[in-house]
Design a protein around this motif. Sequence first.
Motif, PDB file in Angstrom:
ATOM      1  N   LYS A   1       0.898  11.231 -10.417  1.00 24.51           N
ATOM      2  CA  LYS A   1       0.054  12.428 -10.460  1.00 24.51           C
ATOM      3  C   LYS A   1       0.894  13.708 -10.557  1.00 24.51           C
ATOM      4  O   LYS A   1       0.536  14.623 -11.285  1.00 24.51           O
ATOM      5  CB  LYS A   1      -0.836  12.513  -9.220  1.00 24.51           C
ATOM      6  CG  LYS A   1      -1.990  11.563  -9.232  1.00 24.51           C
ATOM      7  CD  LYS A   1      -2.955  11.962 -10.291  1.00 24.51           C
ATOM      8  CE  LYS A   1      -4.370  11.813  -9.806  1.00 24.51           C
ATOM      9  NZ  LYS A   1      -5.329  12.170 -10.824  1.00 24.51           N
TER      10      LYS A   1
ATOM     11  N   THR B   1       7.045  -4.029  -5.121  1.00 25.50           N
ATOM     12  CA  THR B   1       6.992  -4.391  -3.705  1.00 25.50           C
ATOM     13  C   THR B   1       7.962  -5.523  -3.403  1.00 25.50           C
ATOM     14  O   THR B   1       8.697  -5.466  -2.413  1.00 25.50           O
ATOM     15  CB  THR B   1       5.563  -4.792  -3.306  1.00 25.50           C
ATOM     16  OG1 THR B   1       4.698  -3.686  -3.551  1.00 25.50           O
ATOM     17  CG2 THR B   1       5.487  -5.180  -1.852  1.00 25.50           C
TER      18      THR B   1
ATOM     19  N   TYR C   1      -4.220   3.003 -14.085  1.00 23.93           N
ATOM     20  CA  TYR C   1      -4.105   2.646 -12.668  1.00 23.93           C
ATOM     21  C   TYR C   1      -4.057   1.133 -12.455  1.00 23.93           C
ATOM     22  O   TYR C   1      -3.397   0.660 -11.533  1.00 23.93           O
ATOM     23  CB  TYR C   1      -5.218   3.288 -11.848  1.00 23.93           C
ATOM     24  CG  TYR C   1      -4.979   4.755 -11.625  1.00 23.93           C
ATOM     25  CD1 TYR C   1      -3.934   5.186 -10.825  1.00 23.93           C
ATOM     26  CD2 TYR C   1      -5.758   5.716 -12.244  1.00 23.93           C
ATOM     27  CE1 TYR C   1      -3.677   6.532 -10.632  1.00 23.93           C
ATOM     28  CE2 TYR C   1      -5.519   7.062 -12.057  1.00 23.93           C
ATOM     29  CZ  TYR C   1      -4.480   7.462 -11.246  1.00 23.93           C
ATOM     30  OH  TYR C   1      -4.222   8.800 -11.068  1.00 23.93           O
TER      31      TYR C   1
ATOM     32  N   VAL D   1       2.182   1.605  -3.544  1.00 20.66           N
ATOM     33  CA  VAL D   1       1.096   2.064  -4.416  1.00 20.66           C
ATOM     34  C   VAL D   1       0.830   3.553  -4.199  1.00 20.66           C
ATOM     35  O   VAL D   1       0.719   4.323  -5.158  1.00 20.66           O
ATOM     36  CB  VAL D   1      -0.187   1.233  -4.180  1.00 20.66           C
ATOM     37  CG1 VAL D   1      -1.393   1.891  -4.827  1.00 20.66           C
ATOM     38  CG2 VAL D   1      -0.010  -0.179  -4.703  1.00 20.66           C
ATOM     39  N   ALA D   2       0.725   3.969  -2.951  1.00 15.48           N
ATOM     40  CA  ALA D   2       0.449   5.385  -2.653  1.00 15.48           C
ATOM     41  C   ALA D   2       1.557   6.288  -3.187  1.00 15.48           C
ATOM     42  O   ALA D   2       1.282   7.330  -3.801  1.00 15.48           O
ATOM     43  CB  ALA D   2       0.270   5.581  -1.151  1.00 15.48           C
ATOM     44  N   LEU D   3       2.805   5.887  -2.976  1.00 17.93           N
ATOM     45  CA  LEU D   3       3.923   6.700  -3.470  1.00 17.93           C
ATOM     46  C   LEU D   3       3.974   6.715  -4.999  1.00 17.93           C
ATOM     47  O   LEU D   3       4.262   7.745  -5.605  1.00 17.93           O
ATOM     48  CB  LEU D   3       5.238   6.193  -2.890  1.00 17.93           C
ATOM     49  CG  LEU D   3       5.460   6.455  -1.406  1.00 17.93           C
ATOM     50  CD1 LEU D   3       6.681   5.703  -0.901  1.00 17.93           C
ATOM     51  CD2 LEU D   3       5.603   7.944  -1.143  1.00 17.93           C
ATOM     52  N   SER D   4       3.669   5.585  -5.627  1.00 11.43           N
ATOM     53  CA  SER D   4       3.665   5.523  -7.090  1.00 11.43           C
ATOM     54  C   SER D   4       2.559   6.395  -7.677  1.00 11.43           C
ATOM     55  O   SER D   4       2.769   7.096  -8.668  1.00 11.43           O
ATOM     56  CB  SER D   4       3.481   4.082  -7.565  1.00 11.43           C
ATOM     57  OG  SER D   4       4.569   3.296  -7.181  1.00 11.43           O
ATOM     58  N   ILE D   5       1.387   6.370  -7.062  1.00 10.08           N
ATOM     59  CA  ILE D   5       0.287   7.214  -7.526  1.00 10.08           C
ATOM     60  C   ILE D   5       0.656   8.686  -7.357  1.00 10.08           C
ATOM     61  O   ILE D   5       0.408   9.507  -8.244  1.00 10.08           O
ATOM     62  CB  ILE D   5      -1.019   6.862  -6.797  1.00 10.08           C
ATOM     63  CG1 ILE D   5      -1.532   5.504  -7.279  1.00 10.08           C
ATOM     64  CG2 ILE D   5      -2.075   7.937  -6.999  1.00 10.08           C
ATOM     65  CD1 ILE D   5      -2.705   4.970  -6.511  1.00 10.08           C
ATOM     66  N   LEU D   6       1.267   9.019  -6.233  1.00  6.53           N
ATOM     67  CA  LEU D   6       1.681  10.404  -5.995  1.00  6.53           C
ATOM     68  C   LEU D   6       2.690  10.867  -7.045  1.00  6.53           C
ATOM     69  O   LEU D   6       2.553  11.948  -7.623  1.00  6.53           O
ATOM     70  CB  LEU D   6       2.270  10.539  -4.589  1.00  6.53           C
ATOM     71  CG  LEU D   6       2.751  11.923  -4.187  1.00  6.53           C
ATOM     72  CD1 LEU D   6       1.579  12.896  -4.120  1.00  6.53           C
ATOM     73  CD2 LEU D   6       3.475  11.867  -2.863  1.00  6.53           C
TER      74      LEU D   6
ATOM     75  N   LEU E   1       0.823  -1.211   0.000  1.00  5.39           N
ATOM     76  CA  LEU E   1       0.000   0.000   0.000  1.00  5.39           C
ATOM     77  C   LEU E   1       0.861   1.267   0.000  1.00  5.39           C
ATOM     78  O   LEU E   1       0.508   2.268  -0.633  1.00  5.39           O
ATOM     79  CB  LEU E   1      -0.959  -0.007   1.184  1.00  5.39           C
ATOM     80  CG  LEU E   1      -2.056  -1.067   1.131  1.00  5.39           C
ATOM     81  CD1 LEU E   1      -2.866  -1.061   2.409  1.00  5.39           C
ATOM     82  CD2 LEU E   1      -2.939  -0.874  -0.088  1.00  5.39           C
ATOM     83  N   THR E   2       1.995   1.212   0.687  1.00  4.73           N
ATOM     84  CA  THR E   2       2.922   2.347   0.679  1.00  4.73           C
ATOM     85  C   THR E   2       3.501   2.566  -0.713  1.00  4.73           C
ATOM     86  O   THR E   2       3.553   3.705  -1.197  1.00  4.73           O
ATOM     87  CB  THR E   2       4.050   2.122   1.693  1.00  4.73           C
ATOM     88  OG1 THR E   2       3.485   1.933   2.982  1.00  4.73           O
ATOM     89  CG2 THR E   2       5.026   3.282   1.714  1.00  4.73           C
TER      90      THR E   2
ATOM     91  N   CYS F   1       3.238  -2.227  -9.304  1.00  7.17           N
ATOM     92  CA  CYS F   1       3.602  -2.048  -7.897  1.00  7.17           C
ATOM     93  C   CYS F   1       3.778  -3.386  -7.186  1.00  7.17           C
ATOM     94  O   CYS F   1       4.514  -3.462  -6.200  1.00  7.17           O
ATOM     95  CB  CYS F   1       2.554  -1.206  -7.179  1.00  7.17           C
ATOM     96  SG  CYS F   1       2.650   0.532  -7.616  1.00  7.17           S
TER      97      CYS F   1
END
Length: 107
Positions: free
Chosen positions: A43, A70, A59, A35-40, A32-33, A66
């Motif tokens: 974007k 991971t 996405y 994924v969140a960093l990759s999306i950030l 999840l970390t 991701c």
Amino acid sequence: MPNQTVHDSLSFFAALYQVDQHPKLGMWLFYLTIVALSILVYKLGFAKKLPIFKSLVVYAFLLLGCTLLTFLGIFLPIGEGLVIAALILIIYKIRLHNQKKSEAQNS
């Protein structure tokens, strides 16, 4: 003693989530970390306005990629690299915003 060797080889986020001691929860948190960093990073640096279906495809592939990141990120600094990339892009966006604001005031 081999368990200590594995713990010493973990990347920062993998050690933070203790993936060697709590593999199931640690790996999910780590995923999840990532994924969140990759999306950030996506974007901030690369996203363009896309139709909804194309965004879903982007996405979906991001989530799929991701998964690989991971597993590589357990021992390699993938998460740390994403943090650095996000910081650089945030600084760039702030400077770009300030430059456009000052140009608008000068005009």
